[in-house]
Scaffold this motif. Structure first.
Motif, PDB file in Angstrom:
ATOM      1  N   LYS A   1     -46.130  14.093  42.394  1.00  0.00           N
ATOM      2  CA  LYS A   1     -46.742  15.386  42.675  1.00  0.00           C
ATOM      3  C   LYS A   1     -45.721  16.501  42.517  1.00  0.00           C
ATOM      4  CE  LYS A   1     -50.206  14.315  46.195  1.00  0.00           C
ATOM      5  NZ  LYS A   1     -50.565  14.627  47.604  1.00  0.00           N
ATOM      6  N   ASN A   2     -46.205  17.655  42.128  1.00  0.00           N
ATOM      7  CA  ASN A   2     -45.389  18.854  42.136  1.00  0.00           C
ATOM      8  C   ASN A   2     -45.036  19.149  43.591  1.00  0.00           C
ATOM      9  OD1 ASN A   2     -44.684  21.659  42.312  1.00  0.00           O
ATOM     10  ND2 ASN A   2     -45.580  21.939  40.298  1.00  0.00           N
ATOM     11  N   VAL A   3     -43.826  19.611  43.829  1.00  0.00           N
ATOM     12  CA  VAL A   3     -43.360  19.872  45.197  1.00  0.00           C
ATOM     13  C   VAL A   3     -44.327  20.798  45.935  1.00  0.00           C
ATOM     14  CG1 VAL A   3     -41.526  20.961  46.544  1.00  0.00           C
ATOM     15  CG2 VAL A   3     -40.943  19.436  44.662  1.00  0.00           C
ATOM     16  N   GLU A   4     -44.844  21.805  45.260  1.00  0.00           N
ATOM     17  CA  GLU A   4     -45.727  22.768  45.919  1.00  0.00           C
ATOM     18  C   GLU A   4     -47.107  22.192  46.228  1.00  0.00           C
ATOM     19  OE1 GLU A   4     -44.535  25.497  47.195  1.00  0.00           O
ATOM     20  OE2 GLU A   4     -42.618  24.993  46.270  1.00  0.00           O
TER      21      GLU A   4
ATOM     22  N   THR B   1     -48.046  18.599  51.135  1.00  0.00           N
ATOM     23  CA  THR B   1     -48.140  19.269  52.423  1.00  0.00           C
ATOM     24  C   THR B   1     -46.728  19.389  52.987  1.00  0.00           C
ATOM     25  OG1 THR B   1     -48.356  17.224  53.699  1.00  0.00           O
ATOM     26  CG2 THR B   1     -50.412  18.233  52.872  1.00  0.00           C
ATOM     27  N   TYR B   2     -46.584  20.205  54.009  1.00  0.00           N
ATOM     28  CA  TYR B   2     -45.274  20.356  54.635  1.00  0.00           C
ATOM     29  C   TYR B   2     -44.780  19.011  55.144  1.00  0.00           C
ATOM     30  CZ  TYR B   2     -41.486  22.227  57.415  1.00  0.00           C
ATOM     31  OH  TYR B   2     -40.244  22.487  57.921  1.00  0.00           O
ATOM     32  N   LYS B   3     -45.678  18.255  55.768  1.00  0.00           N
ATOM     33  CA  LYS B   3     -45.295  16.953  56.318  1.00  0.00           C
ATOM     34  C   LYS B   3     -44.896  15.982  55.209  1.00  0.00           C
ATOM     35  CE  LYS B   3     -46.720  13.347  59.474  1.00  0.00           C
ATOM     36  NZ  LYS B   3     -47.671  12.935  60.492  1.00  0.00           N
TER      37      LYS B   3
ATOM     38  N   ALA C   1     -43.716  16.727  52.251  1.00  0.00           N
ATOM     39  CA  ALA C   1     -42.448  17.177  51.679  1.00  0.00           C
ATOM     40  C   ALA C   1     -41.280  16.834  52.592  1.00  0.00           C
ATOM     41  CB  ALA C   1     -42.489  18.683  51.404  1.00  0.00           C
ATOM     42  N   SER C   2     -41.442  17.055  53.890  1.00  0.00           N
ATOM     43  CA  SER C   2     -40.339  16.763  54.806  1.00  0.00           C
ATOM     44  C   SER C   2     -40.101  15.256  54.918  1.00  0.00           C
ATOM     45  CB  SER C   2     -40.580  17.385  56.183  1.00  0.00           C
ATOM     46  OG  SER C   2     -41.741  16.863  56.780  1.00  0.00           O
ATOM     47  N   THR C   3     -41.165  14.462  54.865  1.00  0.00           N
ATOM     48  CA  THR C   3     -41.019  12.999  54.902  1.00  0.00           C
ATOM     49  C   THR C   3     -40.319  12.508  53.647  1.00  0.00           C
ATOM     50  OG1 THR C   3     -42.992  12.755  56.268  1.00  0.00           O
ATOM     51  CG2 THR C   3     -42.270  10.814  55.036  1.00  0.00           C
ATOM     52  N   GLU C   4     -40.712  13.042  52.493  1.00  0.00           N
ATOM     53  CA  GLU C   4     -40.058  12.641  51.243  1.00  0.00           C
ATOM     54  C   GLU C   4     -38.586  13.023  51.252  1.00  0.00           C
ATOM     55  OE1 GLU C   4     -40.217  13.239  46.419  1.00  0.00           O
ATOM     56  OE2 GLU C   4     -41.905  13.973  47.595  1.00  0.00           O
TER      57      GLU C   4
ATOM     58  N   ARG D   1     -37.990  25.496  53.169  1.00  0.00           N
ATOM     59  CA  ARG D   1     -37.433  26.743  53.717  1.00  0.00           C
ATOM     60  C   ARG D   1     -38.345  27.925  53.426  1.00  0.00           C
ATOM     61  NH1 ARG D   1     -31.048  26.283  52.228  1.00  0.00           N
ATOM     62  NH2 ARG D   1     -30.472  24.935  53.949  1.00  0.00           N
ATOM     63  N   GLY D   2     -38.887  27.978  52.215  1.00  0.00           N
ATOM     64  CA  GLY D   2     -39.805  29.057  51.856  1.00  0.00           C
ATOM     65  C   GLY D   2     -41.056  29.038  52.715  1.00  0.00           C
ATOM     66  N   ARG D   3     -41.569  27.855  52.947  1.00  0.00           N
ATOM     67  CA  ARG D   3     -42.766  27.725  53.788  1.00  0.00           C
ATOM     68  C   ARG D   3     -42.478  28.162  55.219  1.00  0.00           C
ATOM     69  NH1 ARG D   3     -45.582  22.093  51.818  1.00  0.00           N
ATOM     70  NH2 ARG D   3     -45.051  22.290  49.612  1.00  0.00           N
ATOM     71  N   LEU D   4     -41.299  27.817  55.726  1.00  0.00           N
ATOM     72  CA  LEU D   4     -40.930  28.259  57.078  1.00  0.00           C
ATOM     73  C   LEU D   4     -40.804  29.777  57.145  1.00  0.00           C
ATOM     74  CD1 LEU D   4     -38.300  25.606  58.228  1.00  0.00           C
ATOM     75  CD2 LEU D   4     -40.589  25.987  59.159  1.00  0.00           C
ATOM     76  N   ALA D   5     -40.209  30.372  56.124  1.00  0.00           N
ATOM     77  CA  ALA D   5     -40.069  31.830  56.095  1.00  0.00           C
ATOM     78  C   ALA D   5     -41.447  32.492  56.066  1.00  0.00           C
ATOM     79  CB  ALA D   5     -39.236  32.255  54.888  1.00  0.00           C
ATOM     80  N   ASP D   6     -42.386  31.937  55.281  1.00  0.00           N
ATOM     81  CA  ASP D   6     -43.745  32.476  55.241  1.00  0.00           C
ATOM     82  C   ASP D   6     -44.418  32.363  56.598  1.00  0.00           C
ATOM     83  OD1 ASP D   6     -43.458  33.072  52.552  1.00  0.00           O
ATOM     84  OD2 ASP D   6     -44.599  31.316  51.860  1.00  0.00           O
TER      85      ASP D   6
END
Length: 97
Positions: free
Chosen positions: A14-17, A20-22, A24-27, A60-65
């Protein structure tokens, strides 16, 4: 010999975007563990490191958003729309190898 779980292989497709946040963080956590184990070939390590950097930037971008959205939600109760600045995200979680 590659020691990566089936879930990680599926997520890598999958494309990183699209993750889901979970997911991505698990990967990212799985990649870090794999890199720390030292069991991967050089090329695979470089590929995993690159993917980890992409995941870290996305997270990091998702957290900033999310922080910006929280700031907007913390408006003054009388409706004057005063924004309360949030704390900036820490960059202490850098992927250091």
């Amino acid at each position: 010999m590659r020691r990566v779980s089936k879930e990680n292989n599926m997520a890598e497709r999958k494309n990183v975007e699209e993750l889901t946040y979970k997911e991505a963080s698990t990967e990212l956590e799985l990649i870090i563990r794999s890199l720390e184990s030292g069991d991967m070939e050089l090329e695979e390590s470089l590929e995993s490191y690159t993917r980890g950097v992409e995941l870290l930037k996305s997270l990091r971008g998702r957290l900033a958003d999310a922080e910006q959205k929280v700031s907007v939600l913390l408006q003054d109760v009388d409706g004057t729309d005063q924004l309360v600045p949030g704390e900036p995200a820490s960059d202490a979680d850098a992927l250091n190898l």
